[in-house]
Design a protein around this motif. Structure first.
Motif, mmCIF file in Angstrom:
data_model
loop_
_atom_site.group_PDB
_atom_site.id
_atom_site.type_symbol
_atom_site.label_atom_id
_atom_site.label_comp_id
_atom_site.label_asym_id
_atom_site.label_seq_id
_atom_site.Cartn_x
_atom_site.Cartn_y
_atom_site.Cartn_z
ATOM 1 N N PRO A 69 19.453 94.641 -41.364
ATOM 2 C CA PRO A 69 18.138 94.269 -42.238
ATOM 3 C C PRO A 69 18.691 94.175 -43.725
ATOM 4 O O PRO A 69 19.704 94.492 -44.261
ATOM 5 N N ALA A 70 17.809 93.509 -44.380
ATOM 6 C CA ALA A 70 17.911 92.939 -45.802
ATOM 7 C C ALA A 70 17.945 94.205 -46.933
ATOM 8 O O ALA A 70 17.232 95.103 -46.429
ATOM 9 N N ILE A 71 18.810 94.165 -47.672
ATOM 10 C CA ILE A 71 18.671 95.233 -48.835
ATOM 11 C C ILE A 71 17.562 94.630 -49.559
ATOM 12 O O ILE A 71 17.692 93.497 -50.146
ATOM 13 N N VAL A 72 16.515 95.051 -49.982
ATOM 14 C CA VAL A 72 15.444 94.752 -50.786
ATOM 15 C C VAL A 72 15.155 95.864 -51.696
ATOM 16 O O VAL A 72 14.818 96.934 -51.327
ATOM 17 N N VAL A 73 15.239 95.353 -52.995
ATOM 18 C CA VAL A 73 14.754 96.373 -53.983
ATOM 19 C C VAL A 73 13.726 95.758 -55.032
ATOM 20 O O VAL A 73 13.740 94.708 -55.363
ATOM 21 N N THR A 74 12.692 96.603 -54.768
ATOM 22 C CA THR A 74 11.287 96.097 -55.765
ATOM 23 C C THR A 74 11.027 96.848 -56.980
ATOM 24 O O THR A 74 11.052 97.961 -56.880
ATOM 25 N N PHE A 75 10.699 96.066 -57.867
ATOM 26 C CA PHE A 75 10.296 96.514 -59.092
ATOM 27 C C PHE A 75 8.896 96.560 -59.354
ATOM 28 O O PHE A 75 8.280 95.241 -59.179
ATOM 29 N N ASP A 76 8.094 97.460 -59.853
ATOM 30 C CA ASP A 76 6.577 97.332 -59.996
ATOM 31 C C ASP A 76 6.275 96.583 -61.207
ATOM 32 O O ASP A 76 5.814 97.200 -62.180
ATOM 33 N N THR A 77 6.698 95.085 -61.470
ATOM 34 C CA THR A 77 6.434 94.591 -62.507
ATOM 35 C C THR A 77 5.224 93.874 -63.169
ATOM 36 O O THR A 77 5.012 93.708 -64.008
ATOM 37 N N ASN A 78 4.381 93.561 -61.893
ATOM 38 C CA ASN A 78 2.993 93.121 -62.073
ATOM 39 C C ASN A 78 3.142 91.808 -62.971
ATOM 40 O O ASN A 78 2.563 91.648 -63.871
ATOM 41 N N VAL A 79 4.194 90.891 -62.890
ATOM 42 C CA VAL A 79 4.250 89.480 -63.547
ATOM 43 C C VAL A 79 2.815 88.900 -63.076
ATOM 44 O O VAL A 79 2.487 88.706 -62.082
ATOM 45 N N PRO A 80 2.336 88.648 -64.424
ATOM 46 C CA PRO A 80 0.617 88.053 -64.026
ATOM 47 C C PRO A 80 0.799 86.484 -63.488
ATOM 48 O O PRO A 80 1.661 85.695 -63.939
ATOM 49 N N ALA A 81 -0.209 86.373 -62.920
ATOM 50 C CA ALA A 81 -0.434 84.779 -62.573
ATOM 51 C C ALA A 81 -1.166 84.059 -63.995
ATOM 52 O O ALA A 81 -1.636 84.693 -64.796
#
Length: 176
Positions: A69-81
């Motif tokens: 399984p992939a190593i996935v690291v997510t940051f709650d950055t909420n980059v806007p559209a």
């Protein structure tokens, strides 16, 4: 954009990924830049990937072993559209951490469990704006993509994020 199989882009160690992004849509998983193959062997593994996930969260991805399984690291950055944002990720393979920067400012650091393997030249290739199999296509604009074969500091990122590079800077593996 297909980056080809340039050996300089095969970076299993410390890496810094940077780009200016203008997402029109932040739903789903949208790749900004990656190095991976399309097959089922270890040579096809993701050595690195930077994508925006649901709600504009900045995500780092890599794989190890034979398609574990992939190593996935997510940051709650909420980059806007509908807005330009500078995003950067660094991977420190000694500390086994990813660090995220938004508009040049430190956002956070997270640990991961295994360093990347595979991503062999001639098997894997680099992509901007899509996953290796041309899915999860970025919906918007991507500019000034930079791949560095070193850890860049917050000061380094801030100093260079708004200027055009020469293209021959030390440890700069790719610049588009």
């Amino acid at each position: 954009v297909q980056l080809g199989s340039d050996a300089a882009l095969r970076i299993p160690g410390d890496v810094t990924l940077e780009a200016w992004v203008y997402p029109r849509d932040v739903s789903g998983s949208r790749y900004v830049v990656s190095w991976a193959g399309q097959g089922a062997g270890e040579g096809d593994n993701y050595l690195y990937g930077m994508r925006l996930s649901d709600t504009g969260d900045l995500t780092a991805i890599h794989k190890y072993g034979n398609l574990n399984p992939a190593i996935v690291v997510t940051f709650d950055t909420n980059v806007p559209a509908d807005s330009w944002t500078h995003i950067a990720l660094t991977r420190n393979t000694t500390a086994m951490t990813y660090t995220a920067y938004i508009n040049g400012a430190f956002f956070g650091t997270q640990t991961y469990s295994d360093n990347p393997t595979g991503g062999d030249v001639g098997v894997a290739t680099g992509q901007i704006g899509a996953q290796a199999n041309w899915t999860n296509v970025f919906d918007g604009y991507i500019d000034d993509v930079r791949i560095w074969s070193t850890l860049r500091s917050e000061g380094d990122i801030q100093a260079d994020m708004s200027r055009e590079l020469n293209g021959d800077e030390a440890d700069l593996a790719g610049y588009w």
